[in-house]
Design a protein around this motif. Structure first.
Motif, mmCIF file in Angstrom:
data_model
loop_
_atom_site.group_PDB
_atom_site.id
_atom_site.type_symbol
_atom_site.label_atom_id
_atom_site.label_comp_id
_atom_site.label_asym_id
_atom_site.label_seq_id
_atom_site.Cartn_x
_atom_site.Cartn_y
_atom_site.Cartn_z
ATOM 1 N N TYR A 78 -42.267 18.522 47.080
ATOM 2 C CA TYR A 78 -43.053 19.871 47.720
ATOM 3 C C TYR A 78 -44.010 20.200 46.045
ATOM 4 O O TYR A 78 -45.169 20.690 46.432
ATOM 5 C CB TYR A 78 -42.128 20.914 47.992
ATOM 6 N N LYS A 113 -47.578 20.649 46.315
ATOM 7 C CA LYS A 113 -48.712 21.363 45.912
ATOM 8 C C LYS A 113 -50.233 21.194 44.721
ATOM 9 O O LYS A 113 -51.168 22.420 44.448
ATOM 10 C CB LYS A 113 -47.893 22.863 45.038
ATOM 11 N N GLN A 114 -49.926 19.806 44.203
ATOM 12 C CA GLN A 114 -50.700 19.754 43.065
ATOM 13 C C GLN A 114 -51.903 19.617 43.895
ATOM 14 O O GLN A 114 -53.312 19.649 43.276
ATOM 15 C CB GLN A 114 -50.061 18.582 42.174
ATOM 16 N N ARG A 123 -53.984 20.922 46.330
ATOM 17 C CA ARG A 123 -54.378 22.175 46.378
ATOM 18 C C ARG A 123 -55.755 22.606 46.599
ATOM 19 O O ARG A 123 -56.461 22.637 46.995
ATOM 20 C CB ARG A 123 -53.560 23.567 46.413
ATOM 21 N N GLY A 124 -56.069 21.614 45.245
ATOM 22 C CA GLY A 124 -57.389 21.794 44.899
ATOM 23 C C GLY A 124 -58.167 20.707 45.031
ATOM 24 O O GLY A 124 -59.791 20.740 44.414
ATOM 25 N N ALA A 137 -56.565 22.396 55.218
ATOM 26 C CA ALA A 137 -55.578 23.536 54.980
ATOM 27 C C ALA A 137 -54.356 23.842 55.749
ATOM 28 O O ALA A 137 -53.555 23.683 56.027
ATOM 29 C CB ALA A 137 -56.245 24.334 55.535
ATOM 30 N N PHE A 166 -52.275 21.199 55.171
ATOM 31 C CA PHE A 166 -51.505 20.886 53.786
ATOM 32 C C PHE A 166 -50.204 21.766 53.728
ATOM 33 O O PHE A 166 -49.151 21.904 53.714
ATOM 34 C CB PHE A 166 -52.693 21.403 52.595
#
Length: 644
Positions: free
Chosen positions: A337, A341-342, A344-345, A351, A354
């Motif tokens: 996880y 999270k890394q 995200r950008g 979305a 994700f």
């Protein structure tokens, strides 16, 4: 030095330091006016095709040859440990020659270590190599040398090589430094101490030993007897070890002391809506919901196509501390996880996907190493199932006892990397001497697991294992797997190629990979068609079911998975868990689902989900354009037929 006295330089490395000094030694020998007349090779001992040919039953061509070693010392597990275990096992094996190295010209060892905080382990592996080579009958040409990488190693190495070169160039030959003799009682006591020494990876040097001193082999018995051996098993991958640094640099999250987790490129691709891996086309696994992990980073093979390039530990028995399965699962999920999270950008990440990615639904136990090697693998898989996480377990057909004890998994894989003994030795470089017997026993066991969805995984490597169609067909008949995955090898760089200087520096093995070993999809397809035909000739009910062209992967399945003209290779995961929790007996046909049209073999999409966007690399577009230009050229230059 005799006319036949070729020189073989061996090294092992995780950080390239030993490789650098092996290259320096090679250059010094090459520049010597006398020694340079001999054949000089440099080999990474972790990639030697067959250690037996050098150290157990040396070929006659190695008579009078010289073995020179540049050996590091690691506190944690490393491939070098297997080499030391091989020397030890050979010495203790009463069935073979007790002094197989007596005909070589001589040997010498230089050890690299870190005195800072490691005084009790300084160059201990070099000392063990030196000791066992002597016990195996090899003439010691020069005493073992040691260098402190945090000290004056350059000076220490120069001093050792200066005297070594004088010895090798001596026209009178090498005067052997004798080994110590022991009584039976002393030998038995020392052998027990050495067992403890290797198991604990700990040697206590005498307090009077300075970092610049050379510890002679005669002192080894005293050193070991004065050692305070820890009874605690060591970590497979310690946080301060080069193995840990190497694997984390490659993107791994190390979990506990022997497990790891990593997200693959297909997970990243799926998050961006650019397609999932072949497991989605074949079995319905969405890559952004899949966690790739292993509870054992150690492996009993050193495959030529391994993604890890030999940086992960190796071994034939579990000799490390054991982490509890609940801690491994917790750490693996947290690590997975965190990697998600890394993302995200990252541009293009969807979305919805994700958000979905934070609920793992599938676990591929195939990352690296040998998952089935973990002593509590059944408990670990059970914990996955309790969370309704499906399990895809891959093993390398070298652990039949563990395979026989394996409980129900969602899908059970066996890697079939060659169809005969010699090809398997060359491709997988197995550590077990009875590797072929183990391999066949695993296939026999697989045939009995009729309650499991079983899979053969074939990785095609041109020039290694891509021509043995009939042999593979016989293996299929022996194990009768539900499915056969055939995939072209993924090139991950030359695993055994040195990075040090020296144009004539040997690559260490003739069995290293280049892009020439990577088959095109058309070649994989041709192989699959030949294999399918060979299966039919043997009366086996198989056919080509699905494909994933952009993974260069094709699936053959038993015909029972084809119902009313459609393939049912996908898995009904909710049904699997329902059956598992009910306690009733069930088999592969009880949780099947229909394979979508776009994934079935021969479809226009060739296994790519039409809901995703396919983004082709510039090199792929360029290659396809060249092929199209060639076709257009041929068509435009066809002779015109004039009807008279």
């Amino acid at each position: 030095m005799s006319a036949a006295s070729d020189i073989h330089i061996f090294y092992s490395t995780l950080t390239n330091t030993s490789e650098k000094y092996a290259s320096k030694l090679h250059d010094l020998l090459r520049s010597h006016p006398i020694i340079s007349q001999r054949s000089i090779t440099v080999q990474n001992i972790d990639y030697v095709d067959d250690l037996d040919t050098f150290f157990v039953s040396p070929a006659r061509s190695l008579d009078s040859a010289f073995y020179l070693f540049v050996i590091p010392s690691y506190e944690s597990e490393s491939p070098l440990d297997y080499f030391i275990e091989t020397l030890k096992d050979t010495y203790n094996d009463f069935r073979i020659d007790s002094r197989p190295l007596r005909r070589i010209g001589g040997y010498a060892v230089f050890g690299l270590g870190d005195m800072l905080g490691w005084d009790h382990m300084f160059c201990y592996q070099a000392l063990l190599v030196d000791k066992y080579l002597g016990k195996l009958g090899a003439p010691r040409a020069f005493p073992v040398g040691t260098g402190n990488v945090k000290g004056e190693i350059g000076k220490e190495f120069e001093e050792w090589t200066t005297h070594l070169l004088d010895t090798l160039a001596d026209p009178n030959g090498v005067a052997e430094i004798p080994d110590i003799t022991m009584s039976d009682d002393e030998g038995a006591e020392e052998a027990q101490d050495e067992d403890d020494l290797i198991d604990s990876a700990s040697v206590k040097l005498s307090k009077s030993t300075d970092a610049n001193d050379v510890v002679d082999v005669e002192d080894m018995g005293v050193i070991i007897q004065n050692s305070k051996i820890s009874s605690t098993k060591k970590e497979m991958v310690g946080k301060d070890s080069p193995t840990y640094a190497s694997l984390t640099k490659q993107g791994y999250t190390i979990v506990g002391s022997h497990s790891g987790v990593k997200i693959c490129r297909w997970t990243k691709s799926a998050l961006r809506g650019r397609g999932s891996c072949y497991k989605f086309a074949f079995y319905g696994i969405k890559s952004h919901l899949c966690m790739e992990t292993t509870p054992s980073l150690s492996c009993s093979n050193k495959c030529v196509f391994c993604w890890r390039h030999g940086t992960n530990p190796v071994g034939t028995t579990w000799r490390w501390q054991v982490d509890p399965p609940e801690a491994i699962l917790k750490g693996a999920l947290e690590g997975h996880y965190k990697k998600i999270k890394q993302m995200r950008g990252v541009p293009g990440v969807q979305a919805a996907r994700f958000a979905e990615a934070f609920t793992v639904r599938h676990c591929a136990l195939s990352l690296v190493g040998e998952p089935i090697f973990y002593p509590h693998i059944n408990e670990f898989v059970g914990m996955l199932h309790e969370r309704h996480i499906s399990s895809f377990l891959v093993c390398n057909a070298q652990h039949p006892d563990q395979l026989a004890r394996m409980n129900q998994v969602t899908q059970l894989y066996v890697s079939i990397d060659a169809a005969d003994k010699e090809s398997l030795r060359r491709v997988d470089k197995p550590l077990h001497r009875d590797f072929w017997e183990r391999f066949n026993k695993c296939l026999d066991i697989l045939k009995t697991k009729t309650n499991q969805r079983t899979v053969f995984r074939l990785t095609l490597v041109k020039g290694f294992n891509a021509e043995e169609v009939l042999g593979y067909a016989r293996l299929v008949g022996q194990a009768m797997p539900c499915f056969i995955e055939v995939k072209g090898v993924t090139y991950c760089g030359n695993s055994a190629a040195p990075t040090g200087p020296g144009a004539s520096f040997s690559k260490g093995s003739k069995d290293t990979l280049t892009m020439a070993n990577v088959p095109f999809y058309e070649e994989v397809l041709a192989f699959v068609k030949q294999l399918n035909e060979a299966l039919h000739d043997q009366g086996l009910e198989y056919d080509i079911a699905a494909e994933h062209a952009h993974s260069c992967c094709i699936l053959i399945a038993q015909k029972r998975f084809k119902i009313d003209g459609d393939w049912y290779t996908h898995i009904a995961y909710d049904r699997f868990f329902e059956l598992l929790e009910s306690g009733v007996e069930f088999g592969p046909m009880d949780y099947i689902a229909k394979t979508p049209e776009w994934a079935q073999f021969g479809s226009e999409q060739a296994g790519f989900n039409p809901e995703d966007e396919r983004v082709k690399h510039k090199s792929v577009v360029k290659r396809e354009q060249k092929l199209q230009d060639k076709r257009n050229f041929r068509e435009s230059n066809l002779p015109v037929m004039i009807e008279v």
